[in-house]
Design a protein around this motif. Structure first.
Motif, mmCIF file in Angstrom:
data_model
loop_
_atom_site.group_PDB
_atom_site.id
_atom_site.type_symbol
_atom_site.label_atom_id
_atom_site.label_comp_id
_atom_site.label_asym_id
_atom_site.label_seq_id
_atom_site.Cartn_x
_atom_site.Cartn_y
_atom_site.Cartn_z
ATOM 1 N N ALA A 235 -3.770 -7.035 7.189
ATOM 2 C CA ALA A 235 -3.254 -6.162 6.135
ATOM 3 C C ALA A 235 -4.316 -5.180 5.661
ATOM 4 C CB ALA A 235 -2.742 -7.004 4.967
ATOM 5 N N TYR A 236 -5.549 -5.660 5.557
ATOM 6 C CA TYR A 236 -6.646 -4.788 5.125
ATOM 7 C C TYR A 236 -6.876 -3.689 6.166
ATOM 8 C CZ TYR A 236 -11.061 -3.758 2.675
ATOM 9 O OH TYR A 236 -12.069 -3.161 1.957
ATOM 10 N N GLY A 237 -6.881 -4.092 7.434
ATOM 11 C CA GLY A 237 -7.077 -3.116 8.501
ATOM 12 C C GLY A 237 -5.981 -2.073 8.546
ATOM 13 N N ASN A 238 -4.755 -2.477 8.213
ATOM 14 C CA ASN A 238 -3.650 -1.517 8.187
ATOM 15 C C ASN A 238 -3.887 -0.421 7.162
ATOM 16 O OD1 ASN A 238 -2.167 -2.748 10.205
ATOM 17 N ND2 ASN A 238 -0.963 -3.998 8.801
ATOM 18 N N ARG A 239 -4.487 -0.783 6.037
ATOM 19 C CA ARG A 239 -4.788 0.221 5.008
ATOM 20 C C ARG A 239 -5.789 1.241 5.538
ATOM 21 N NH1 ARG A 239 -4.569 -2.319 -0.973
ATOM 22 N NH2 ARG A 239 -2.655 -3.522 -0.728
ATOM 23 N N LEU A 240 -6.801 0.752 6.228
ATOM 24 C CA LEU A 240 -7.806 1.659 6.787
ATOM 25 C C LEU A 240 -7.201 2.546 7.866
ATOM 26 C CD1 LEU A 240 -9.637 -0.294 5.200
ATOM 27 C CD2 LEU A 240 -11.252 -0.196 7.101
ATOM 28 N N GLN A 241 -6.335 1.963 8.699
ATOM 29 C CA GLN A 241 -5.700 2.743 9.757
ATOM 30 C C GLN A 241 -4.779 3.811 9.181
ATOM 31 O OE1 GLN A 241 -3.781 -0.030 12.423
ATOM 32 N NE2 GLN A 241 -5.675 -1.159 12.786
ATOM 33 N N THR A 242 -4.048 3.462 8.117
ATOM 34 C CA THR A 242 -3.168 4.435 7.476
ATOM 35 C C THR A 242 -3.968 5.607 6.931
ATOM 36 O OG1 THR A 242 -1.560 2.728 6.870
ATOM 37 C CG2 THR A 242 -1.481 4.786 5.626
ATOM 38 N N ALA A 243 -5.083 5.298 6.275
ATOM 39 C CA ALA A 243 -5.933 6.356 5.727
ATOM 40 C C ALA A 243 -6.496 7.235 6.842
ATOM 41 C CB ALA A 243 -7.065 5.738 4.911
ATOM 42 N N ALA A 244 -6.961 6.610 7.918
ATOM 43 C CA ALA A 244 -7.537 7.372 9.030
ATOM 44 C C ALA A 244 -6.488 8.261 9.686
ATOM 45 C CB ALA A 244 -8.147 6.415 10.053
ATOM 46 N N ALA A 245 -5.267 7.718 9.854
ATOM 47 C CA ALA A 245 -4.203 8.483 10.505
ATOM 48 C C ALA A 245 -3.827 9.723 9.703
ATOM 49 C CB ALA A 245 -2.979 7.595 10.711
ATOM 50 N N MET A 246 -3.955 9.640 8.378
ATOM 51 C CA MET A 246 -3.596 10.770 7.521
ATOM 52 C C MET A 246 -4.807 11.606 7.126
ATOM 53 S SD MET A 246 -0.554 9.202 5.128
ATOM 54 C CE MET A 246 -0.039 10.859 4.687
ATOM 55 N N GLY A 247 -5.966 11.238 7.658
ATOM 56 C CA GLY A 247 -7.168 12.022 7.398
ATOM 57 C C GLY A 247 -7.686 11.919 5.978
ATOM 58 N N ILE A 248 -7.406 10.794 5.308
ATOM 59 C CA ILE A 248 -7.854 10.601 3.933
ATOM 60 C C ILE A 248 -9.084 9.690 3.930
ATOM 61 C CG2 ILE A 248 -7.213 9.890 1.606
ATOM 62 C CD1 ILE A 248 -5.548 12.205 2.721
ATOM 63 N N PRO A 249 -10.212 10.142 3.412
ATOM 64 C CA PRO A 249 -11.404 9.279 3.356
ATOM 65 C C PRO A 249 -11.130 8.042 2.503
ATOM 66 C CG PRO A 249 -11.973 11.573 2.903
ATOM 67 C CD PRO A 249 -10.478 11.488 2.868
ATOM 68 N N PHE B 212 0.859 -1.177 0.000
ATOM 69 C CA PHE B 212 0.000 0.000 0.000
ATOM 70 C C PHE B 212 0.899 1.233 0.000
ATOM 71 C CE2 PHE B 212 -3.019 2.976 2.177
ATOM 72 C CZ PHE B 212 -4.050 2.875 1.251
ATOM 73 N N PRO B 213 0.599 2.254 -0.812
ATOM 74 C CA PRO B 213 1.468 3.428 -0.878
ATOM 75 C C PRO B 213 1.702 4.057 0.496
ATOM 76 C CG PRO B 213 -0.186 3.506 -2.611
ATOM 77 C CD PRO B 213 -0.567 2.371 -1.710
ATOM 78 N N ALA B 214 2.939 4.419 0.763
ATOM 79 C CA ALA B 214 3.261 5.047 2.050
ATOM 80 C C ALA B 214 2.792 6.497 2.087
ATOM 81 C CB ALA B 214 4.764 4.963 2.302
ATOM 82 N N ASP B 215 2.821 7.159 0.937
ATOM 83 C CA ASP B 215 2.457 8.575 0.863
ATOM 84 C C ASP B 215 1.117 8.712 0.143
ATOM 85 O OD1 ASP B 215 2.310 11.281 0.786
ATOM 86 O OD2 ASP B 215 4.080 11.601 -0.465
ATOM 87 N N ILE B 216 0.071 9.003 0.888
ATOM 88 C CA ILE B 216 -1.267 9.122 0.297
ATOM 89 C C ILE B 216 -1.867 10.504 0.532
ATOM 90 C CG2 ILE B 216 -1.779 6.655 0.458
ATOM 91 C CD1 ILE B 216 -3.339 7.249 3.027
ATOM 92 N N LYS B 217 -1.048 11.437 0.997
ATOM 93 C CA LYS B 217 -1.576 12.733 1.426
ATOM 94 C C LYS B 217 -2.195 13.545 0.294
ATOM 95 C CE LYS B 217 2.796 15.339 1.080
ATOM 96 N NZ LYS B 217 3.547 14.253 0.425
ATOM 97 N N ASP B 218 -1.810 13.272 -0.952
ATOM 98 C CA ASP B 218 -2.315 14.066 -2.070
ATOM 99 C C ASP B 218 -3.651 13.566 -2.617
ATOM 100 O OD1 ASP B 218 -0.110 15.754 -1.990
ATOM 101 O OD2 ASP B 218 1.054 14.499 -3.367
ATOM 102 N N TYR B 219 -4.154 12.466 -2.059
ATOM 103 C CA TYR B 219 -5.409 11.912 -2.573
ATOM 104 C C TYR B 219 -6.599 12.475 -1.808
ATOM 105 C CZ TYR B 219 -2.407 8.609 -4.999
ATOM 106 O OH TYR B 219 -1.447 8.054 -5.800
#
Length: 411
Positions: free
Chosen positions: A366-380, A344-351
């Motif tokens: 692994a799926y949950g990690n993707r959701l947590q990464t998005a939540a931590a960076m405030g990306i819907p 999963f991309p480490a840098d998702i801030k531009d999305y």
């Protein structure tokens, strides 16, 4: 999306992922081979034999279906070595269990980093004191006992301690909540009739069903319910022939609008993708995230996140159909970018939004990690099926079978 033809095959995404971690030449590959009972990984006395992570779906008696992951040494050097370490760190994040292997009698800063990373993710840890025939581990055992770190001593080349290691993993499985829950077992009961609507197109080669459909069928049977599988073209006739209405209808998201028009409003209806969004991650987060579609502006970037690397078709659901439906719905000029594979991309801030597939080939961790990464960076973030149901105006009905979301139902 992956296809399977064997109902008895345990999918990779539903196996316990066991990561073999440690410094170079600790005996990780030898230990892995001893654990699975055959030569799965290449073994050499030369440090750094394992370069990139290598995973394999195996059956380990008496543990059952597992995914074992052999990794490069955490102390690898050079620019290439750093890239290998980054891949190992990704394995740490997505694994269910971390085995830290020591093969020289020493506890170093590298082991401390692994412990910190695994504990930070609340992963079960077993320290494996390997090559027990060559090194005295008594002082290290005392240290591990004082820190309450679980450990086992082994000599992989003679299988000494391997049975103990299997038992340790088995105990972790039992106490750490690693067992996958039922996919829909909490919304159906024994004796229920579940009708599955499965389009047959170029995405489903002859003799095969896609993985979520197979997994759902098996889950229905495991819960002592009955599954009937039909194509959308046969749905109306099948409903007419049934003496009683089905207790639940689950459809492929691509035909959800058509199915919603055929299935009576009082019959619970949802989609495979929505079911797996709930099973793998946080359906509420996905439902909240999908509302971002109404806020999209010209030029916004949307990430299409696919966990597998299937062969793309001319009218691919994730790469073609969903982007087209969203553009038609919003009337905006949007940028869609694809990230395919287990990383999963480490840098998702531009999305502005992430559209995640059902994740049938990756674990719940692994799926949950993707959701947590998005939540931590405030990306819907939302899910393919949730997005399709939303833009086609049937999401409220599709999430209605799930009681924990009753506050989100439209009146």
């Amino acid at each position: 999306m992956r296809q399977v033809s064997n109902l008895n095959e345990t999918p990779r995404g539903m196996r316990i992922a066991i990561a073999f971690l440690g410094r170079r030449n600790a005996g990780k590959s030898s230990l892995l081979n001893a654990l699975v009972g055959y030569d799965l990984a290449i073994v050499s006395d030369q440090a750094g034999t394992t370069t990139d992570p290598v995973d394999k779906a195996v059956e380990i008696n008496p543990l059952g279906p597992c995914l074992v992951i052999d990794t490069a040494g955490i102390d690898d050097t050079g620019e290439l070595g750093q890239k290998r370490i980054e891949k190992t760190n990704a394995v740490v994040s997505n694994a269910d269990v971390g085995l830290i292997i020591i093969g020289d009698g020493q506890w170093t800063s590298y082991e401390e980093e692994l412990v910190a990373a695994l504990q930070g993710k609340q992963k079960p840890i077993i320290v494996v004191l390997n090559k027990n025939d060559r090194f005295d581990y008594r002082e290290l055992e005392i240290m591990l006992q004082e820190r309450k770190l679980d450990y086992v001593t082994t000599t992989a080349v003679t299988d000494e301690g391997i049975a103990d290691l299997k038992q340790k993993i088995r105990e972790l499985k039992n106490v750490s909540g690693l067992e996958d829950p039922s996919i829909i077992g909490d919304i159906i009961k024994a004796g229920d009739l579940v009708l599955l609507v499965v389009p047959i197109d170029t995405g489903a080669p002859k003799g095969r069903l896609i993985l979520p459909q197979v997994q759902t069928i098996r889950d229905i049977l495991d819960n002592d319910a009955t599954a009937i599988v039909v194509k959308e073209s046969e749905l109306a006739d099948t409903l007419a022939k049934l003496g009683n209405p089905p207790d639940l209808v689950i459809t492929d998201s691509q035909v959800v609008l058509k199915v919603a028009g055929i299935v009576a409003e009082e019959i619970p209806l949802t989609t495979f993708s929505t079911v797996f969004s709930r099973f793998k991650g946080d359906l509420r987060q996905m439902v909240n995230g999908v509302q971002t579609i109404d806020k999209l502006q010209n030029g916004d970037k949307i990430l299409i996140a696919e966990a597998c690397t299937h062969h793309a078709m001319a009218d691919d659901i994730g790469r073609v159909k969903i982007p087209r439906w969203i553009v038609n719905y919003t009337g905006k000029k949007l940028q869609f970018e694809l990230a395919a594979g287990s990383a999963f991309p480490a840098d998702i801030k531009d999305y502005r939004l992430i559209l995640q597939c059902g994740g049938c080939t990756i674990s719940r961790t692994a799926y949950g990690n993707r959701l947590q990464t998005a939540a931590a960076m405030g990306i819907p973030i939302t899910n393919y099926g949730v997005a399709i149901s939303y833009v086609q105006g049937v999401l409220s009905r599709v999430i209605r079978p799930f009681p924990e979301l009753q506050d989100l139902f439209n009146p």
